[in-house]
Design an enzyme around this catalytic site. Sequence first.
Site, PDB file in Angstrom:
ATOM      1  N   GLY A  11       0.709  -1.316  -0.084  1.00  0.00           N
ATOM      2  CA  GLY A  11      -0.103   0.051   0.108  1.00  0.00           C
ATOM      3  C   GLY A  11       0.766   1.079  -0.056  1.00  0.00           C
ATOM      4  O   GLY A  11       2.112   1.276  -0.123  1.00  0.00           O
ATOM      5  N   GLY A  37      -3.957  -1.674  -2.588  1.00  0.00           N
ATOM      6  CA  GLY A  37      -2.352  -1.760  -2.650  1.00  0.00           C
ATOM      7  C   GLY A  37      -2.006  -2.232  -3.968  1.00  0.00           C
ATOM      8  O   GLY A  37      -2.901  -2.509  -4.734  1.00  0.00           O
ATOM      9  N   ASP A  57      -4.897 -12.060   2.126  1.00  0.00           N
ATOM     10  CA  ASP A  57      -5.765 -11.221   3.065  1.00  0.00           C
ATOM     11  C   ASP A  57      -5.502 -11.573   4.473  1.00  0.00           C
ATOM     12  O   ASP A  57      -5.438 -12.830   4.682  1.00  0.00           O
ATOM     13  CB  ASP A  57      -7.261 -11.659   2.588  1.00  0.00           C
ATOM     14  N   ASN A 100      -5.557 -11.614  13.964  1.00  0.00           N
ATOM     15  CA  ASN A 100      -4.474 -12.320  13.362  1.00  0.00           C
ATOM     16  C   ASN A 100      -2.926 -11.776  13.538  1.00  0.00           C
ATOM     17  O   ASN A 100      -2.237 -12.717  13.874  1.00  0.00           O
ATOM     18  CB  ASN A 100      -4.855 -12.922  11.665  1.00  0.00           C
ATOM     19  N   ALA A 115      -1.242   0.358  13.022  1.00  0.00           N
ATOM     20  CA  ALA A 115      -1.609   1.638  12.394  1.00  0.00           C
ATOM     21  C   ALA A 115      -2.986   1.886  12.787  1.00  0.00           C
ATOM     22  O   ALA A 115      -4.082   1.431  11.889  1.00  0.00           O
ATOM     23  CB  ALA A 115      -1.291   1.389  10.790  1.00  0.00           C
ATOM     24  N   TYR A 146     -14.878   2.702   9.446  1.00  0.00           N
ATOM     25  CA  TYR A 146     -13.392   2.679   9.435  1.00  0.00           C
ATOM     26  C   TYR A 146     -13.022   3.265  10.966  1.00  0.00           C
ATOM     27  O   TYR A 146     -12.044   2.616  11.500  1.00  0.00           O
ATOM     28  CB  TYR A 146     -12.778   3.934   8.502  1.00  0.00           C
ATOM     29  N   LYS A 150     -10.830   0.630  13.552  1.00  0.00           N
ATOM     30  CA  LYS A 150      -9.759   0.959  14.219  1.00  0.00           C
ATOM     31  C   LYS A 150      -9.723   0.925  15.664  1.00  0.00           C
ATOM     32  O   LYS A 150      -8.833   0.855  16.288  1.00  0.00           O
ATOM     33  CB  LYS A 150      -9.341   2.432  13.509  1.00  0.00           C
ATOM     34  N   ARG A 187      -9.112  10.813  -2.294  1.00  0.00           N
ATOM     35  CA  ARG A 187      -8.562  11.823  -1.210  1.00  0.00           C
ATOM     36  C   ARG A 187      -8.568  12.974  -1.795  1.00  0.00           C
ATOM     37  O   ARG A 187      -8.264  13.395  -3.031  1.00  0.00           O
ATOM     38  CB  ARG A 187      -7.461  11.010  -0.389  1.00  0.00           C
TER      39      ARG A 187
HETATM   40  N1  UDP Z   1     -12.481  17.011   0.145  1.00  0.00           N
HETATM   41  C1  UDP Z   1     -12.795  17.905  -0.831  1.00  0.00           C
HETATM   42  N2  UDP Z   1     -13.018  17.623  -1.921  1.00  0.00           N
HETATM   43  C2  UDP Z   1     -12.299  16.445  -2.769  1.00  0.00           C
HETATM   44  C3  UDP Z   1     -12.012  15.502  -1.615  1.00  0.00           C
HETATM   45  C4  UDP Z   1     -12.068  15.985  -0.252  1.00  0.00           C
HETATM   46  O1  UDP Z   1     -12.906  19.208  -0.369  1.00  0.00           O
HETATM   47  O2  UDP Z   1     -12.550  16.318  -3.731  1.00  0.00           O
HETATM   48  C5  UDP Z   1     -12.326  17.408   1.507  1.00  0.00           C
HETATM   49  C6  UDP Z   1     -13.147  16.491   2.419  1.00  0.00           C
HETATM   50  O3  UDP Z   1     -14.449  16.734   2.393  1.00  0.00           O
HETATM   51  C7  UDP Z   1     -12.339  16.636   3.851  1.00  0.00           C
HETATM   52  C8  UDP Z   1     -10.921  16.858   3.441  1.00  0.00           C
HETATM   53  O4  UDP Z   1     -11.036  17.407   1.761  1.00  0.00           O
HETATM   54  O5  UDP Z   1     -12.952  17.444   4.382  1.00  0.00           O
HETATM   55  C9  UDP Z   1      -9.946  15.797   3.371  1.00  0.00           C
HETATM   56  O6  UDP Z   1     -10.639  14.735   2.788  1.00  0.00           O
HETATM   57  P1  UDP Z   1      -9.751  13.496   2.520  1.00  0.00           P
HETATM   58  O7  UDP Z   1     -10.716  12.613   1.757  1.00  0.00           O
HETATM   59  O8  UDP Z   1      -8.537  13.582   2.043  1.00  0.00           O
HETATM   60  O9  UDP Z   1      -9.591  12.638   4.004  1.00  0.00           O
HETATM   61  P2  UDP Z   1     -10.370  12.824   5.530  1.00  0.00           P
HETATM   62  O10 UDP Z   1      -9.498  13.698   6.255  1.00  0.00           O
HETATM   63  O11 UDP Z   1     -11.473  13.511   5.311  1.00  0.00           O
HETATM   64  O12 UDP Z   1     -10.213  11.340   5.770  1.00  0.00           O
END
Ligand code: UDP
Length: 317
Positions: A11, A37, A57, A100, A115, A146, A150, A187
């Site tokens: 990953g 990954g 897995d 595991n 993590a 998630y 965690k 992201r």
């Molecule tokens: N975000 C955004 N536009 C995008 C993708 C994400 O404004 O195209 C915002 C999302 O709403 C969050 C922040 O960016 O407030 C970080 O998002 P990410 O998915 O990277 O990770 P998170 O910290 O939310 O797990």
Amino acid sequence: MGRVVILGGSGFIGSHLCDRYLATGHEVVAVDNLCTGHKRNIAHLSDNKQFQFIEQDIVEPLKIDGPVDLVLNFASPASPKDFTILPIEILMVGSRGQHNALDLAREKDATILFASTSEVYGNPQVNPQPESYLGNVNPIGIRGVYDESKRFGESITMAYHRKYGLRTRIVRIFNTYGPRMQLGDGRVLPNFVSQAFRGEPITVYGDGMQTRSFQYVSDLVDGVEKLAASDCTDPVNIGNPDEITILQFAQEIIQLTNSKSEIVFKDLPPGDPLVRQPVISRAKERLGWEPKVPRLEGLKTAVDYFKMLLETSVEAQ
Ligand code: UDP
């Protein structure tokens, strides 16, 4: 120097850990089911005699031949996009998968590092977040798969420590970026950079006033290495406290890419945390760690990486 098993080793973060432990003279066994990954993250290691890859897995019991000194569990889908696509897999990998991993560490008398994530703090009502903050998580929300996975992973880790005296470490990772993130993983950084380079509108969710604190991947790897080598059983935040709004982040990406893209506003996803910043005093005091890479410097490297991916179309997978 010892043998390290890295779960989620192909990953984004796991592959950087493979590089680091090989560079410091260890033998590395990477385990990954290639769910999120990619083999290309570890392709450069295929001829390295100190490196072995096992496609598996970790939700299935782990059988590793030979001695193991350290188990690092970085196996999990981690992008908010995955929370909808892979919700059951996420719940299973943090629970059964970590179970595991703990059994493997116990069998081998190895140290284990789990993590975890800043998501254990949910949508925090305290900013910045120290490790003592118990969080504000919605168990039935979309992100709950998630967050709770965690949180369970942390609980079972502490249970193994208390019941069996296992040497356990827990890192709570804040937003991390750098080469080997996938362009299409949803992201914020990969989204903004690919939109900026393609001249498409930059999609800011909500009003863009929500904040995040971004750390460069090499700082995280330094922190993980120090935590694994420490005697610190308590969870440790590893992140860069340099907090900015997502709107400001979008403007920085536009500047760094010399893009003509406009910013458009879209709905904020449900449960999206409004603030996030780590308190890092524990990492400073107990590990002698603090982040070194300034945001603009790290972003330049990441932007160059994404540019290369876009130019070579390697990202299309
Ligand atoms: N975000 C955004 N536009 C995008 C993708 C994400 O404004 O195209 C915002 C999302 O709403 C969050 C922040 O960016 O407030 C970080 O998002 P990410 O998915 O990277 O990770 P998170 O910290 O939310 O797990």
